[in-house]
Every structure is written in structure tokens, then in C-alpha cells.
Design a protein around this motif. Structure first.
Motif, PDB file in Angstrom:
ATOM      1  N   ILE A   1      37.192  20.327  68.098  1.00 14.89           N
ATOM      2  CA  ILE A   1      36.012  21.173  67.906  1.00 14.89           C
ATOM      3  C   ILE A   1      35.191  20.560  66.784  1.00 14.89           C
ATOM      4  CG2 ILE A   1      35.156  23.473  67.366  1.00 14.89           C
ATOM      5  CD1 ILE A   1      37.732  24.616  68.446  1.00 14.89           C
ATOM      6  N   THR A   2      34.058  19.967  67.135  1.00 18.45           N
ATOM      7  CA  THR A   2      33.267  19.210  66.179  1.00 18.45           C
ATOM      8  C   THR A   2      31.894  19.852  65.987  1.00 18.45           C
ATOM      9  OG1 THR A   2      32.473  17.752  67.938  1.00 18.45           O
ATOM     10  CG2 THR A   2      34.439  17.064  66.752  1.00 18.45           C
ATOM     11  N   GLY A   3      31.216  19.476  64.877  1.00 20.37           N
ATOM     12  CA  GLY A   3      29.932  20.061  64.555  1.00 20.37           C
ATOM     13  C   GLY A   3      30.079  21.519  64.149  1.00 20.37           C
ATOM     14  N   LYS A   4      28.967  22.234  64.127  1.00 20.19           N
ATOM     15  CA  LYS A   4      28.990  23.670  63.883  1.00 20.19           C
ATOM     16  C   LYS A   4      28.994  24.402  65.217  1.00 20.19           C
ATOM     17  CE  LYS A   4      26.756  23.974  59.344  1.00 20.19           C
ATOM     18  NZ  LYS A   4      25.610  24.574  58.599  1.00 20.19           N
ATOM     19  N   ASN A   5      29.804  25.457  65.303  1.00 21.52           N
ATOM     20  CA  ASN A   5      29.931  26.225  66.536  1.00 21.52           C
ATOM     21  C   ASN A   5      30.014  27.707  66.223  1.00 21.52           C
ATOM     22  OD1 ASN A   5      30.662  24.045  68.819  1.00 21.52           O
ATOM     23  ND2 ASN A   5      31.700  23.467  66.925  1.00 21.52           N
ATOM     24  N   ILE A   6      29.676  28.523  67.201  1.00 23.75           N
ATOM     25  CA  ILE A   6      29.932  29.965  67.158  1.00 23.75           C
ATOM     26  C   ILE A   6      30.868  30.252  68.314  1.00 23.75           C
ATOM     27  CG2 ILE A   6      28.959  32.292  67.314  1.00 23.75           C
ATOM     28  CD1 ILE A   6      26.316  31.121  66.254  1.00 23.75           C
ATOM     29  N   ILE A   7      32.104  30.612  68.001  1.00 19.92           N
ATOM     30  CA  ILE A   7      33.126  30.776  69.036  1.00 19.92           C
ATOM     31  C   ILE A   7      33.664  32.200  68.969  1.00 19.92           C
ATOM     32  CG2 ILE A   7      35.377  30.000  69.870  1.00 19.92           C
ATOM     33  CD1 ILE A   7      34.716  27.232  68.781  1.00 19.92           C
ATOM     34  N   LYS A   8      33.423  32.975  70.023  1.00 24.53           N
ATOM     35  CA  LYS A   8      33.865  34.366  70.099  1.00 24.53           C
ATOM     36  C   LYS A   8      35.148  34.531  70.894  1.00 24.53           C
ATOM     37  CE  LYS A   8      30.016  35.924  68.141  1.00 24.53           C
ATOM     38  NZ  LYS A   8      29.996  36.623  66.824  1.00 24.53           N
ATOM     39  N   THR A   9      35.443  33.618  71.789  1.00 19.37           N
ATOM     40  CA  THR A   9      36.569  33.784  72.692  1.00 19.37           C
ATOM     41  C   THR A   9      37.904  33.584  71.978  1.00 19.37           C
ATOM     42  OG1 THR A   9      37.477  33.094  74.821  1.00 19.37           O
ATOM     43  CG2 THR A   9      36.659  31.351  73.382  1.00 19.37           C
ATOM     44  N   THR A  10      38.939  34.195  72.534  1.00 20.96           N
ATOM     45  CA  THR A  10      40.301  33.958  72.053  1.00 20.96           C
ATOM     46  C   THR A  10      41.057  33.023  72.993  1.00 20.96           C
ATOM     47  OG1 THR A  10      41.065  35.948  73.222  1.00 20.96           O
ATOM     48  CG2 THR A  10      40.432  36.206  70.910  1.00 20.96           C
ATOM     49  N   SER A  11      40.360  32.466  73.964  1.00 26.09           N
ATOM     50  CA  SER A  11      40.993  31.547  74.904  1.00 26.09           C
ATOM     51  C   SER A  11      41.478  30.297  74.190  1.00 26.09           C
ATOM     52  CB  SER A  11      40.005  31.139  76.007  1.00 26.09           C
ATOM     53  OG  SER A  11      39.547  32.265  76.711  1.00 26.09           O
ATOM     54  N   ASP A  12      42.502  29.674  74.751  1.00 30.89           N
ATOM     55  CA  ASP A  12      43.040  28.435  74.210  1.00 30.89           C
ATOM     56  C   ASP A  12      42.082  27.292  74.534  1.00 30.89           C
ATOM     57  OD1 ASP A  12      44.519  26.331  73.296  1.00 30.89           O
ATOM     58  OD2 ASP A  12      46.075  26.458  74.841  1.00 30.89           O
ATOM     59  N   LEU A  13      41.542  26.681  73.492  1.00 26.13           N
ATOM     60  CA  LEU A  13      40.593  25.579  73.674  1.00 26.13           C
ATOM     61  C   LEU A  13      41.200  24.233  73.299  1.00 26.13           C
ATOM     62  CD1 LEU A  13      37.430  27.283  72.073  1.00 26.13           C
ATOM     63  CD2 LEU A  13      38.051  27.189  74.496  1.00 26.13           C
TER      64      LEU A  13
ATOM     65  N   THR B   1      32.739  35.598  74.978  1.00 26.29           N
ATOM     66  CA  THR B   1      34.023  36.277  75.078  1.00 26.29           C
ATOM     67  C   THR B   1      34.510  36.318  76.529  1.00 26.29           C
ATOM     68  OG1 THR B   1      32.957  38.439  75.347  1.00 26.29           O
ATOM     69  CG2 THR B   1      33.468  37.728  73.099  1.00 26.29           C
ATOM     70  N   ASN B   2      35.795  36.632  76.668  1.00 29.40           N
ATOM     71  CA  ASN B   2      36.417  36.849  77.982  1.00 29.40           C
ATOM     72  C   ASN B   2      36.216  35.672  78.931  1.00 29.40           C
ATOM     73  OD1 ASN B   2      37.223  39.524  77.221  1.00 29.40           O
ATOM     74  ND2 ASN B   2      35.133  40.216  77.642  1.00 29.40           N
ATOM     75  N   LEU B   3      36.405  34.483  78.400  1.00 26.18           N
ATOM     76  CA  LEU B   3      36.225  33.275  79.201  1.00 26.18           C
ATOM     77  C   LEU B   3      37.542  32.813  79.805  1.00 26.18           C
ATOM     78  CD1 LEU B   3      33.932  31.131  76.865  1.00 26.18           C
ATOM     79  CD2 LEU B   3      33.275  32.859  78.518  1.00 26.18           C
ATOM     80  N   GLN B   4      37.408  32.081  80.891  1.00 31.21           N
ATOM     81  CA  GLN B   4      38.527  31.312  81.435  1.00 31.21           C
ATOM     82  C   GLN B   4      38.089  29.861  81.472  1.00 31.21           C
ATOM     83  OE1 GLN B   4      40.365  32.863  85.080  1.00 31.21           O
ATOM     84  NE2 GLN B   4      39.320  34.808  84.724  1.00 31.21           N
TER      85      GLN B   4
END
Length: 361
Positions: free
Chosen positions: A244-256, A268-271
Motif C-alpha cells: 500500500i503506497t502513497g496516501k490512501n483512504i481505506i474504509k474496508t476491512t477486507s484483506d488487501l 466498504t463491504n468490498l470483495q
């Protein structure tokens, strides 16, 4: 008596079609928030809790969206225009609710300004009107001004090649005293084309203030993509992760952990499948991304499904679309509810789910 904000949100957003066939332009999301929310939050941060929103096109959707997005203690009234009243005309129609200084802004432009400093400047100058200004590289699509000692000396709307005398443009935020509204004597009526020239003819000085903050005319799909990137970079965070590079806004709890995320908004609620790459993009709520998907400089709106081995670049995929496996979408807009078969190739087009005429919107 209290200082109020007025948000002009009645336009059809024709340059953003087909996106605005289904959603009012002020509600188009940018980095997880409706475009208009950045303006309303700027008003709120300046201590302005009372706002009047003027609207017409898709007003029911707009009203519901603003009520959902506003701060709990933000008071909002809505003025619905059956016929377009023009920028200044829309304010004239609500003049019975105006008893003090007002700050007027366009709900379909991305603003993230320090409104308090603008109001302080206006009060210090004892001004009747202050126009917020910004600098642009190409002024041909905007109203340019000449500025001398903080006073605007002339205007020119959308200068042709060779006519531009300045790269300072009208940013579309105005601080106005109530007595100015008496010069609006008909409907429709426009601020830049009619009211401001009339005030200058009457000898009323119009002050200009170079705004401090983000400003972007989100008139075209690529502007939405750019706006998303600007606001993610402004409000995002750096994550302690090698993928995960740069600046991000991440709402999901999914495994990235199997994917590459760079300078993006993730809802949110992503697959999300394995080996997916997301760069400079916005992925909204309920989206399904397959394996080996590559998304770059794009927007994927709610509940869309992007199947395996698909590449999407510089495009907007609206809600509830299905993009089949092994497809490629480049510099295009896909309207809501479209189902594209696998191995589709879409380049430089806007695909609408149905034909919609001006009489239907």
C-alpha cells in the motif's frame, strides 16, 4: 440576524452526461463524499451552520443526499425552482430569508477553501461584494478578471485565443451584503454576466480575494478522477504496508495483502480477489473485484462487479454494472446497470443503458 450560506445546486451538469442522467452533479462522489459536501463542510468550519440550497434538476435526490451528508447541527432549507432562475435570480428568490451577510457557492464545483479568511477580508474592506478568485493554467473556459489593489476592474467571460489578459478567474464563491440584491430586478438573472457589471456601472467596488485551498471545476469525467486524486492526497494516510503506497483512504476491512493499492479511495463491504492492482482510483461500497484486475485513474461506483483479468483505465464505471472477464475499458463512461460480456473492448465512448432526452430529465 445571522450569516448564512447559499449553495447553488440547480444545474443539470450536461458536460458530465451520462453520469448526471442518474445522479445530480453536486452529489457525484469525490473521495468518498458528495462534491457539495466539501463546500458545505467549508461553510461549517467557518462557523456558518445555516444554509439555503437552491435546486431544480433531480431535486428530490439532491435534497435526500444533502440531508444524509450534512452535519447533525447544520440547518438546511431548500428552495426548489420549477424554472431556472439563474445564479443571481436563485438568490433573489430566497431574499426574504436573508437579513445579513451571505456566502454563496456553487454546489457542483469542488471547493475546499478557508471560508473564514474570505469573510474576514470582506468585513475588513467593508465590501458590498467580494468575489473569490483562483489562478488557472487555461482561462479559456472561465470568467477572467483584472485585479488592482484588491478591486476588480474588469471581467471577461471565456476569453477567446489572444483575448486573455489574466489567468485569475472567478471561482464562483461570493460574499454579498443584502442591499446588493435590490439590483436583481428580473428572473432569470446571472451574477457574472449581469449583476456584477451592473454594480460596476453604479460605482460599487467589487473586491477580489485569491482563495486559499482546493478548487476544481468537475465538469467532465476526467475532472472527477482528478478531483478524487487531489482529495485523497490531501486527506489520505500513509499505511505501514509494503503493498500500500502513497496516501490512501481505506474504509474496508477486507484483506488487501495480495493486492497493490496506490493513492486511492477504497470503500466498504468490498470483495477483492488476488493480485489486483488499484492506482489513483476510487472504489466504492459493495464493489466486487475479481482476480488479476487492474484499475488505474478510474472510478468504480457502488455495487459494480469487475470480473477476472479485466483492465480499466481513465474511466468511470457507475453503480450496479457488471464488466465481464478479460475485458478492457479505456477512457470511457459506463452508465448504471449495464452488463458487458466477457472480452469486451470499450475505448473513448460513453455507454448509456437507455436513451434519455432533455424532456425526461
Amino acid at each position: 440576524m445571522s450569516l448564512k450560506a447559499v449553495v447553488m445546486a440547480g444545474g443539470k451538469g450536461t458536460r458530465l452526461r451520462p453520469i448526471t442522467y442518474s445522479i445530480p452533479k453536486p452529489l457525484v462522489p469525490i473521495a468518498g463524499k458528495p462534491c457539495v459536501s466539501y463546500l458545505m463542510d467549508s461553510f461549517y468550519d467557518a462557523g456558518i451552520k445555516d444554509a439555503i440550497v437552491t435546486t431544480g434538476y433531480k431535486f428530490e435526490s439532491l435534497i435526500n443526499g444533502i440531508i444524509e451528508a450534512k452535519k447533525p447541527d447544520q440547518n438546511v432549507l431548500f428552495s426548489v425552482e420549477r424554472e431556472p432562475a439563474g445564479t443571481a435570480g436563485s438568490v433573489k428568490l430566497i431574499s426574504n430569508f436573508i437579513d445579513d451577510t451571505i456566502v454563496v457557492g456553487s454546489g457542483d464545483i469542488l471547493y475546499d477553501f478557508d471560508i473564514k479568511s474570505i469573510i474576514d477580508f470582506h468585513k475588513k474592506k467593508n465590501a458590498s461584494v467580494t468575489i473569490v478568485l483562483t489562478r488557472v493554467d487555461d482561462p479559456s473556459q472561465f470568467g477572467i478578471v483584472d485585479l488592482k489593489d484588491d478591486v476588480i476592474t474588469r471581467f471577461l467571460e471565456k476569453p477567446a485565443a489572444g483575448e486573455a489578459f489574466s489567468n485569475i478567474v472567478n471561482a464562483g464563491i461570493y460574499v454579498i451584503e443584502p442591499e446588493v440584491l435590490k439590483y436583481i430586478d428580473k428572473i432569470p438573472f446571472d451574477f457574472a454576466k449581469e449583476l456584477f457589471p451592473r454594480l460596476m456601472r453604479h460605482g460599487t467596488p467589487i473586491y477580489g480575494y485569491l482563495g486559499n485551498g482546493t478548487w476544481l471545476d468537475t465538469g467532465r469525467p476526467n475532472d472527477l478522477i482528478k478531483g478524487n486524486q487531489i482529495m485523497v492526497n490531501k486527506y489520505g494516510f500513509k499505511y505501514d504496508s509494503k503493498n500500500i503506497t502513497g496516501k490512501n483512504i481505506i474504509k474496508t476491512t477486507s484483506d488487501l495483502s495480495d493486492d497493490i493499492i496506490d493513492s486511492s479511495y477504497i470503500g466498504t463491504n468490498l470483495q477483492i480477489g488476488k493480485n489486483t492492482v488499484i492506482k489513483g482510483s476510487a472504489i466504492y461500497n459493495g464493489v466486487v473485484l475479481g482476480n488479476n484486475v487492474h484499475i488505474e485513474d478510474s472510478i468504480i461506483m457502488d455495487a459494480s462487479r469487475i470480473m477476472d483479468n479485466t483492465v480499466i483505465k481513465k474511466s468511470v464505471i457507475m453503480r450496479n454494472c457488471v464488466i465481464g472477464e478479460d475485458s478492457e475499458i479505456i477512457e470511457s463512461v459506463i452508465s448504471p446497470d449495464l452488463d458487458l460480456h466477457g472480452k469486451s473492448r470499450v475505448y473513448n465512448v460513453s455507454l448509456a443503458s437507455k436513451i434519455i432526452t432533455d424532456e425526461q430529465v
